[in-house]
Design a protein around this motif. Structure first.
Motif: not given
Lengths: 111, 115
Positions: A6-12, A15-21
């Protein structure tokens, strides 16, 4: 040797900003799962793929989407993260009728 | 809907002693799998032991064994000769056999091992 990565191990994220794991596997398993786990709680199944068949849990918010472009990769998209979405996100894989193998997880922080 | 219940949020055991963690489940299916997973503080979930519902014999893996009571829908985990490294969250999980492969977890039991 890692089989479910899994990447990344830590994600910051803001608020409201799209993010992909992302999650990848070297096991050639046909089933892939995404779980959300909050502190000291059980993993909560968000959705899973059985090959290309997508299975969404009834209580998974619309804010959460997933893509599986091929056997090896699966993505979790959070379209507009809220503070309540801060959690550990676990990816797991399995073959038909076998146990699941888990990645190390991605810890998501929403600021 | 399938549900998994772990009634012990926390348990503790002395090193070298035996401890039993409880799990019950609810299902109308006849063919399914049951699992115990361990999640140490490092957070990676690993399999401890699995049981196929069609098998009457209880599964064992070294110091870990289960007591599977299909009629009672009970699936407890016994850890013998407890070691400090056994300290972790333990989750009971259920999966329908030959179905959608949905894997459902209980709320977990935090096991503390005292030296």
């Amino acid at each position: 040797d890692a089989m479910v990565i899994q990447n990344p191990r830590y994600q910051v994220t803001q608020f409201g900003k799209p993010v992909t794991l992302s999650c990848s596997q070297t096991l050639n398993h046909n089933v892939m799962y995404w779980y959300q786990q909050k502190s000291s709680q059980a993993p909560k199944l968000l959705f899973h793929y059985y090959d290309k068949d997508f299975n969404n849990e009834a209580d998974t918010p619309d804010n959460f989407q997933s893509r599986r472009p091929n056997t090896s990769f699966c993505f979790l998209d959070i379209r507009s993260p809220g503070l309540g979405d801060a959690a550990m996100y676990l990816c797991a894989t399995s073959r038909l009728n076998t146990e699941a193998f888990f990645g190390q997880g991605t810890r998501l922080t929403v600021v | 809907a399938q549900t998994v219940t772990q009634s012990q949020p926390e348990m503790s055991v002395q090193e070298a002693e035996t401890v039993t963690l409880s799990c019950t489940y609810d299902t109308s299916e006849s063919d399914y799998y049951l699992f115990w997973y361990k999640q140490p503080p490092s957070r990676q979930m690993i399999l401890v032991i699995r049981q196929e519902a069609y098998k009457q014999q209880n599964a064992t893996e070294n110091r870990f064994s289960v007591n599977f009571q299909k009629a009672a829908k009970s699936f407890s985990l016994k850890i013998s000769d407890s070691q400090l490294g056994d300290a972790a969250m333990y989750f009971c999980a259920y999966q329908i056999q030959g179905g959608s492969e949905k894997l459902v977890f209980g709320k977990g039991t935090k096991l503390t091992v005292n030296p």
